[in-house]
Design a protein around this motif. Structure first.
Motif, mmCIF file in Angstrom:
data_model
loop_
_atom_site.group_PDB
_atom_site.id
_atom_site.type_symbol
_atom_site.label_atom_id
_atom_site.label_comp_id
_atom_site.label_asym_id
_atom_site.label_seq_id
_atom_site.Cartn_x
_atom_site.Cartn_y
_atom_site.Cartn_z
ATOM 1 N N ALA A 55 46.434 -28.123 94.200
ATOM 2 C CA ALA A 55 47.236 -26.562 94.364
ATOM 3 C C ALA A 55 48.173 -26.744 95.650
ATOM 4 O O ALA A 55 49.345 -25.775 95.468
ATOM 5 C CB ALA A 55 46.025 -25.582 94.646
ATOM 6 N N HIS A 56 48.169 -27.543 96.622
ATOM 7 C CA HIS A 56 49.225 -27.709 97.549
ATOM 8 C C HIS A 56 50.344 -28.737 97.151
ATOM 9 O O HIS A 56 50.929 -29.153 97.768
ATOM 10 C CB HIS A 56 48.736 -28.172 98.831
ATOM 11 C CG HIS A 56 47.907 -27.268 99.629
ATOM 12 N ND1 HIS A 56 46.669 -26.696 99.204
ATOM 13 C CD2 HIS A 56 48.288 -26.342 100.648
ATOM 14 C CE1 HIS A 56 46.174 -25.873 100.050
ATOM 15 N NE2 HIS A 56 47.341 -25.318 100.727
ATOM 16 N N MET A 86 48.157 -37.163 100.391
ATOM 17 C CA MET A 86 49.548 -36.966 100.607
ATOM 18 C C MET A 86 50.008 -35.737 100.341
ATOM 19 O O MET A 86 49.970 -35.199 99.241
ATOM 20 C CB MET A 86 50.304 -38.216 99.841
ATOM 21 C CG MET A 86 50.102 -39.575 100.338
ATOM 22 S SD MET A 86 48.443 -40.326 99.906
ATOM 23 C CE MET A 86 48.429 -40.404 98.193
ATOM 24 N N LEU A 87 50.659 -35.118 101.426
ATOM 25 C CA LEU A 87 51.058 -33.444 101.070
ATOM 26 C C LEU A 87 52.473 -33.502 101.555
ATOM 27 O O LEU A 87 53.148 -34.253 102.478
ATOM 28 C CB LEU A 87 50.400 -32.597 101.999
ATOM 29 C CG LEU A 87 48.856 -32.309 101.762
ATOM 30 C CD1 LEU A 87 48.114 -31.836 103.024
ATOM 31 C CD2 LEU A 87 48.613 -31.784 100.652
ATOM 32 N N VAL A 88 53.260 -32.675 100.875
ATOM 33 C CA VAL A 88 54.864 -32.516 101.326
ATOM 34 C C VAL A 88 54.815 -31.112 101.836
ATOM 35 O O VAL A 88 54.243 -30.167 101.509
ATOM 36 C CB VAL A 88 55.687 -32.615 99.959
ATOM 37 C CG1 VAL A 88 57.061 -32.535 100.428
ATOM 38 C CG2 VAL A 88 55.259 -34.080 99.373
ATOM 39 N N LEU A 137 53.380 -27.897 108.048
ATOM 40 C CA LEU A 137 52.993 -27.920 106.569
ATOM 41 C C LEU A 137 53.120 -26.404 105.983
ATOM 42 O O LEU A 137 52.606 -25.657 106.728
ATOM 43 C CB LEU A 137 51.798 -28.568 106.183
ATOM 44 C CG LEU A 137 51.444 -30.151 106.140
ATOM 45 C CD1 LEU A 137 49.856 -30.637 105.820
ATOM 46 C CD2 LEU A 137 52.464 -30.660 105.194
ATOM 47 N N LYS A 138 53.452 -26.206 104.800
ATOM 48 C CA LYS A 138 53.358 -24.789 104.313
ATOM 49 C C LYS A 138 51.970 -24.927 103.477
ATOM 50 O O LYS A 138 52.040 -25.613 102.344
ATOM 51 C CB LYS A 138 54.435 -24.462 103.553
ATOM 52 C CG LYS A 138 54.497 -23.221 102.977
ATOM 53 C CD LYS A 138 55.864 -22.705 102.223
ATOM 54 C CE LYS A 138 55.830 -21.277 102.054
ATOM 55 N NZ LYS A 138 57.320 -20.996 101.618
ATOM 56 N N ALA A 139 50.818 -24.357 104.040
ATOM 57 C CA ALA A 139 49.721 -24.467 103.363
ATOM 58 C C ALA A 139 48.664 -23.454 103.639
ATOM 59 O O ALA A 139 49.024 -22.840 104.447
ATOM 60 C CB ALA A 139 48.987 -25.936 103.848
ATOM 61 N N ASP A 140 47.621 -23.547 102.851
ATOM 62 C CA ASP A 140 46.632 -22.451 103.075
ATOM 63 C C ASP A 140 45.647 -23.022 103.981
ATOM 64 O O ASP A 140 44.897 -23.878 103.764
ATOM 65 C CB ASP A 140 46.077 -22.166 101.969
ATOM 66 C CG ASP A 140 44.862 -21.073 101.842
ATOM 67 O OD1 ASP A 140 44.207 -21.040 102.959
ATOM 68 O OD2 ASP A 140 44.489 -20.520 100.936
ATOM 69 N N PRO A 141 45.738 -22.738 105.195
ATOM 70 C CA PRO A 141 44.851 -23.392 106.286
ATOM 71 C C PRO A 141 43.270 -23.393 105.870
ATOM 72 O O PRO A 141 42.523 -24.162 106.075
ATOM 73 C CB PRO A 141 45.019 -22.618 107.514
ATOM 74 C CG PRO A 141 45.874 -21.401 107.237
ATOM 75 C CD PRO A 141 46.440 -21.528 106.021
ATOM 76 N N LEU A 142 42.909 -22.237 105.386
ATOM 77 C CA LEU A 142 41.218 -21.950 104.891
ATOM 78 C C LEU A 142 41.185 -23.046 103.992
ATOM 79 O O LEU A 142 39.858 -23.484 104.046
ATOM 80 C CB LEU A 142 41.186 -20.624 104.456
ATOM 81 C CG LEU A 142 39.650 -20.167 104.158
ATOM 82 C CD1 LEU A 142 38.611 -20.180 105.371
ATOM 83 C CD2 LEU A 142 39.460 -18.820 103.649
ATOM 84 N N SER A 182 59.018 -38.911 105.109
ATOM 85 C CA SER A 182 59.813 -37.781 104.485
ATOM 86 C C SER A 182 60.258 -36.830 105.695
ATOM 87 O O SER A 182 61.050 -35.851 105.533
ATOM 88 C CB SER A 182 59.357 -37.264 103.338
ATOM 89 O OG SER A 182 58.354 -36.372 103.740
ATOM 90 N N ARG A 183 59.379 -36.858 106.695
ATOM 91 C CA ARG A 183 59.493 -36.020 107.929
ATOM 92 C C ARG A 183 59.126 -34.710 107.669
ATOM 93 O O ARG A 183 59.165 -33.747 108.502
ATOM 94 C CB ARG A 183 60.824 -36.177 108.602
ATOM 95 C CG ARG A 183 61.078 -37.382 109.155
ATOM 96 C CD ARG A 183 62.558 -37.659 109.577
ATOM 97 N NE ARG A 183 63.023 -36.365 110.230
ATOM 98 C CZ ARG A 183 64.097 -36.209 110.981
ATOM 99 N NH1 ARG A 183 64.853 -37.361 111.215
ATOM 100 N NH2 ARG A 183 64.600 -35.259 111.732
ATOM 101 N N ARG A 184 58.873 -34.219 106.312
ATOM 102 C CA ARG A 184 58.530 -33.042 105.931
ATOM 103 C C ARG A 184 56.906 -32.995 105.463
ATOM 104 O O ARG A 184 56.441 -31.958 105.074
ATOM 105 C CB ARG A 184 59.165 -32.406 104.761
ATOM 106 C CG ARG A 184 60.829 -32.251 105.118
ATOM 107 C CD ARG A 184 61.325 -31.314 104.343
ATOM 108 N NE ARG A 184 60.622 -30.107 103.983
ATOM 109 C CZ ARG A 184 60.494 -29.330 102.888
ATOM 110 N NH1 ARG A 184 61.291 -29.924 101.869
ATOM 111 N NH2 ARG A 184 59.932 -28.335 102.812
#
Length: 122
Positions: free
Chosen positions: A100-101, A120-122, A11-16, A48-50
């Motif tokens: 925000a994600h 649910m996150l993309v 995932l492209k995310a802010d881990p904190l 979606s695999r992403r």
């Protein structure tokens, strides 16, 4: 407490921030689940695999239907949570982080009793 995670999720995310949101959901589940109860954190790939679907489920008292829409409001404290520590900021922060994600979060009844939060996150 049980945690399961599919392999290969990226995932492209802010881990904190995402960690703060998940920690809040898990903390709430642990706080409201009676001794001997079950709390599960599950991360799985979506079709979606992403993307990923993250669920936090417990078999505590659950959230009454009349409160499910209100729990996302800042400073809102449900009837059952008024005697426990906290200020009612947690779930509004969780929702803000998820949105925000570019994700979404819902709460539903856990089939085994209790609450189930689904992100649910993309």
């Amino acid at each position: 407490f049980r945690c399961t995670c599919d392999e290969g999720i990226r995932l492209k995310a802010d881990p904190l921030r995402l960690n703060q949101a998940l920690a809040n959901l898990v903390d709430n589940a642990l706080k409201f689940t009676p001794p001997g109860g079950k709390v599960e954190l599950r991360v799985k790939k979506t079709d979606s695999r992403r993307g990923a679907e993250i669920t936090v489920a417990d078999n505590g008292p659950g959230i009454p239907d009349g409160e499910k829409g209100k729990i996302w409001e800042r400073l809102y404290r449900g009837e059952k949570s008024r005697t426990s520590p906290g200020m009612g900021l947690g779930l509004s922060m969780v929702k803000a982080v998820v949105e925000a994600h570019k994700g979404r979060i819902i709460v539903e009844d856990n089939p085994g009793g209790g609450a189930l939060f689904r992100i649910m996150l993309v």
